[in-house]
Scaffold this motif. Structure first.
Motif, short mmCIF file in Angstrom:
data_model
loop_
_atom_site.label_atom_id
_atom_site.label_comp_id
_atom_site.label_asym_id
_atom_site.label_seq_id
_atom_site.Cartn_x
_atom_site.Cartn_y
_atom_site.Cartn_z
N LEU A 106 38.99 14.82 17.03
CA LEU A 106 39.20 16.26 17.22
C LEU A 106 40.65 16.63 16.96
CD1 LEU A 106 38.14 19.01 17.98
CD2 LEU A 106 38.52 18.45 20.39
N HIS A 107 41.57 15.83 17.47
CA HIS A 107 42.99 16.07 17.20
C HIS A 107 43.25 16.05 15.69
CE1 HIS A 107 44.90 15.12 21.34
NE2 HIS A 107 43.59 15.33 21.51
N LYS A 108 42.66 15.06 15.02
CA LYS A 108 42.90 14.86 13.58
C LYS A 108 42.49 16.08 12.77
CE LYS A 108 43.46 12.60 9.63
NZ LYS A 108 44.81 12.56 9.02
N ILE A 109 41.30 16.63 13.04
CA ILE A 109 40.85 17.78 12.25
C ILE A 109 41.73 19.00 12.51
CG2 ILE A 109 39.11 18.59 13.91
CD1 ILE A 109 37.39 19.38 11.51
N LEU A 110 42.18 19.18 13.76
CA LEU A 110 43.06 20.32 14.05
C LEU A 110 44.44 20.12 13.44
CD1 LEU A 110 42.13 21.14 17.76
CD2 LEU A 110 41.49 22.40 15.70
N ILE A 111 44.97 18.92 13.51
CA ILE A 111 46.26 18.64 12.88
C ILE A 111 46.20 18.91 11.39
CG2 ILE A 111 47.87 16.78 12.25
CD1 ILE A 111 47.19 15.52 15.02
N ASP A 112 45.14 18.43 10.72
CA ASP A 112 45.00 18.63 9.28
C ASP A 112 44.85 20.10 8.93
OD1 ASP A 112 45.22 15.92 8.93
OD2 ASP A 112 43.08 15.57 8.57
N CYS A 113 43.97 20.79 9.64
CA CYS A 113 43.69 22.19 9.31
C CYS A 113 44.88 23.10 9.61
CB CYS A 113 42.46 22.67 10.08
SG CYS A 113 40.93 21.91 9.53
N ILE A 114 45.49 22.94 10.76
CA ILE A 114 46.64 23.79 11.10
C ILE A 114 47.82 23.44 10.18
CG2 ILE A 114 48.32 24.34 12.90
CD1 ILE A 114 46.03 23.91 14.94
N GLY A 144 48.06 15.96 19.06
CA GLY A 144 49.08 15.12 18.42
C GLY A 144 48.63 13.71 18.13
N ASN A 145 47.43 13.34 18.59
CA ASN A 145 46.92 11.98 18.42
C ASN A 145 46.06 11.90 17.15
OD1 ASN A 145 45.84 9.43 18.59
ND2 ASN A 145 44.77 9.77 20.53
N GLU A 146 46.62 11.39 16.07
CA GLU A 146 45.90 11.38 14.79
C GLU A 146 44.71 10.42 14.78
OE1 GLU A 146 47.34 12.16 11.18
OE2 GLU A 146 49.24 13.04 11.77
N SER A 147 44.63 9.51 15.75
CA SER A 147 43.49 8.60 15.80
C SER A 147 42.29 9.22 16.53
CB SER A 147 43.88 7.29 16.50
OG SER A 147 44.24 7.53 17.85
N ASP A 148 42.50 10.36 17.16
CA ASP A 148 41.44 11.08 17.85
C ASP A 148 40.78 12.04 16.86
OD1 ASP A 148 40.45 13.60 19.29
OD2 ASP A 148 40.73 12.22 20.97
N ILE A 193 30.34 17.25 18.00
CA ILE A 193 29.39 17.69 19.04
C ILE A 193 29.29 16.64 20.13
CG2 ILE A 193 26.95 18.18 19.51
CD1 ILE A 193 26.81 19.48 16.71
N ASP A 194 29.16 15.39 19.73
CA ASP A 194 29.10 14.29 20.68
C ASP A 194 30.38 14.21 21.51
OD1 ASP A 194 27.71 11.90 21.72
OD2 ASP A 194 29.33 10.79 20.73
N TYR A 195 31.52 14.42 20.83
CA TYR A 195 32.84 14.41 21.48
C TYR A 195 32.88 15.47 22.58
CZ TYR A 195 38.02 14.52 21.64
OH TYR A 195 39.33 14.47 22.02
N ALA A 196 32.36 16.68 22.27
CA ALA A 196 32.39 17.77 23.25
C ALA A 196 31.57 17.44 24.48
CB ALA A 196 31.88 19.05 22.59
N TYR A 197 30.37 16.92 24.29
CA TYR A 197 29.52 16.62 25.43
C TYR A 197 30.06 15.45 26.26
CZ TYR A 197 25.94 19.93 23.96
OH TYR A 197 25.25 21.07 23.65
#
Length: 202
Positions: A67-75, A61-65, A31-35
């Motif tokens: 939001l990227h990390k959760i999408l990479i893992d889930c997809i 593609g950035n595993e240290s980010d 949530i904080d990331y989005a705002y």
């Protein structure tokens, strides 16, 4: 005369629906990331969103980010279950912050193969995502003629909806027309949407 009745479903439209385990542990961070992303670019994009804010799209593609990390893992986990091992995914995403009374017009995603959404913050009555049957015009009279029991047994509707749930992902064919109902809550609905292009398939 009696007979043995059977129904065989052909040409289905698969919609993948799954929950992210442990989502509550990272929800506040997302949530904080989005705002923070909105603060950097308060104008954003206007495409199907009416009244709400949408970030510019970005490649995943950035595993240290976070939001990227959760999408990479889930997809990645999704692909292990149903996608051939040699198929590659190219994913781009964007953040949605839908304030009260905002909504998304009916649209599809013509430049991708699969599309999806991860719901991050979903107050009650913040707006369902509604999918339109790709053959709703052609099958109108047929669907209207069936019993409700039969229609529900095979999900043979003119449209189908999912109510947003925090920590849930829905992935669907990009050609499927859909819209998001008005946010009737008094809070923002926050989500991240994404497109997937499939490559190296045989």
């Amino acid at each position: 005369m009696d007979f043995d009745y059977k129904t065989k479903i052909i040409f289905p439209v698969p919609i993948h629906h799954f929950d992210v385990n442990g989502f509550d542990e990272i929800q506040d961070k997302l949530i904080d990331y989005a705002y923070k992303t909105k603060k950097k670019d308060p104008v954003g994009n206007i495409i199907s969103n009416q009244g709400g804010w949408q970030s510019k799209s970005f490649n995943i593609g950035n595993e240290s980010d976070p939001l990227h990390k959760i999408l990479i893992d889930c997809i990645g986990n999704f692909s292990k279950h149903v996608v051939k091992g040699d198929v590659n995914f190219i994913v781009d995403a964007w953040i949605n912050i839908s304030k009260p009374k905002s909504y998304n017009r009916k649209h599809d995603h013509p430049t991708s193969d699969l599309s999806g959404v991860l719901w991050i913050k979903c107050p009650k009555e913040c707006g369902d995502i509604v999918f339109e049957s790709p053959v709703s015009y052609q099958t109108h009279a047929e669907v209207e003629s069936y019993t409700e029991e039969f229609i529900n047994s095979i999900n043979y509707h003119h449209g189908f909806y999912f109510t947003p749930t925090e920590g849930t992902i829905v992935i669907f064919p990009s050609h499927l027309k859909h819209f998001v109902q008005e946010n009737r809550s008094n809070e923002d609905r926050i989500s991240v949407s994404f497109n997937i292009r499939l490559t190296n398939y045989k």
